[in-house]
Design a protein around this motif. Structure first.
Motif, PDB file in Angstrom:
ATOM      1  N   GLU A  65     -24.708  -0.447  -5.456  1.00  0.00           N
ATOM      2  CA  GLU A  65     -24.816   0.581  -4.423  1.00  0.00           C
ATOM      3  C   GLU A  65     -25.903   0.192  -3.439  1.00  0.00           C
ATOM      4  O   GLU A  65     -26.968  -0.254  -3.818  1.00  0.00           O
ATOM      5  CB  GLU A  65     -25.175   1.928  -5.057  1.00  0.00           C
ATOM      6  CG  GLU A  65     -24.092   2.499  -5.926  1.00  0.00           C
ATOM      7  CD  GLU A  65     -24.467   3.864  -6.473  1.00  0.00           C
ATOM      8  OE1 GLU A  65     -25.344   4.530  -5.883  1.00  0.00           O
ATOM      9  OE2 GLU A  65     -23.902   4.246  -7.493  1.00  0.00           O
ATOM     10  N   PHE A  66     -25.591   0.392  -2.154  1.00  0.00           N
ATOM     11  CA  PHE A  66     -26.579   0.154  -1.117  1.00  0.00           C
ATOM     12  C   PHE A  66     -27.124   1.492  -0.657  1.00  0.00           C
ATOM     13  O   PHE A  66     -26.363   2.429  -0.416  1.00  0.00           O
ATOM     14  CB  PHE A  66     -25.941  -0.576   0.079  1.00  0.00           C
ATOM     15  CG  PHE A  66     -25.547  -1.980  -0.253  1.00  0.00           C
ATOM     16  CD1 PHE A  66     -26.506  -2.977  -0.296  1.00  0.00           C
ATOM     17  CD2 PHE A  66     -24.236  -2.310  -0.525  1.00  0.00           C
ATOM     18  CE1 PHE A  66     -26.157  -4.271  -0.594  1.00  0.00           C
ATOM     19  CE2 PHE A  66     -23.879  -3.604  -0.828  1.00  0.00           C
ATOM     20  CZ  PHE A  66     -24.840  -4.593  -0.867  1.00  0.00           C
ATOM     21  N   MET A  67     -28.426   1.574  -0.573  1.00  0.00           N
ATOM     22  CA  MET A  67     -29.063   2.820  -0.156  1.00  0.00           C
ATOM     23  C   MET A  67     -29.449   2.725   1.315  1.00  0.00           C
ATOM     24  O   MET A  67     -29.845   1.665   1.789  1.00  0.00           O
ATOM     25  CB  MET A  67     -30.319   3.088  -0.988  1.00  0.00           C
ATOM     26  CG  MET A  67     -30.050   3.166  -2.476  1.00  0.00           C
ATOM     27  SD  MET A  67     -29.014   4.519  -2.952  1.00  0.00           S
ATOM     28  CE  MET A  67     -30.098   5.870  -2.664  1.00  0.00           C
ATOM     29  N   GLY A  68     -29.328   3.813   2.018  1.00  0.00           N
ATOM     30  CA  GLY A  68     -29.763   3.835   3.409  1.00  0.00           C
ATOM     31  C   GLY A  68     -28.594   4.073   4.352  1.00  0.00           C
ATOM     32  O   GLY A  68     -27.435   4.079   3.975  1.00  0.00           O
TER      33      GLY A  68
END
Length: 132
Positions: free
Chosen positions: A115-118
């Motif tokens: 998962e990529f945050m932001g």
């Protein structure tokens, strides 16, 4: 002239004879051969076999890669207690410890969720800082 054989020399002959008998006993050769074995196996995911999975002996520089059917044969004979590490990009790595009765390993790799945050910054257009 008659040669006299003493008790000490007889003991030496018996000791040497017993050492030779134990050294060439086939039972000892079999016990070491049974501990080291060739390992074969198949690596797949839920959809089918995986090609190009890395299989490495943990703590050594020995390893192999699966073929298009997901099959492999480890190039080195392994002994009980050795650990094989299965790794493939996008999947969780799996460790497998070799047991006494292990000769074929069927491994199913599961997806690794990343998962990529932001948020993306879409307020401005991108300008190159390169100057010609």
């Amino acid at each position: 002239m008659k040669t006299q054989v003493t008790f000490t020399s007889k003991l030496w002959y018996v000791t040497i004879l017993m050492m030779v008998a134990f050294a060439f006993n086939p039972m000892y050769g079999q016990s070491t051969a049974q501990k080291q074995k060739k390992i074969k196996g198949v690596v797949s995911n839920v959809h089918g076999p995986l090609e190009g999975v890395n299989i490495i002996l943990k703590g050594a520089n020995e390893g192999t890669v699966t073929n298009e059917k997901g099959e492999y044969t480890f190039p080195v004979a392994l002994k009980t207690g050795d650990i094989l590490l299965f790794s493939y990009l996008g999947y969780r790595s799996v460790e497998f410890k070799i047991k006494d009765d292990t000769s074929f390993i069927k491994t199913v790799l599961s997806d690794e969720v990343i998962e990529f945050m932001g948020d993306l910054n879409t307020d401005q257009r991108y300008k190159s800082k390169r100057k010609n």
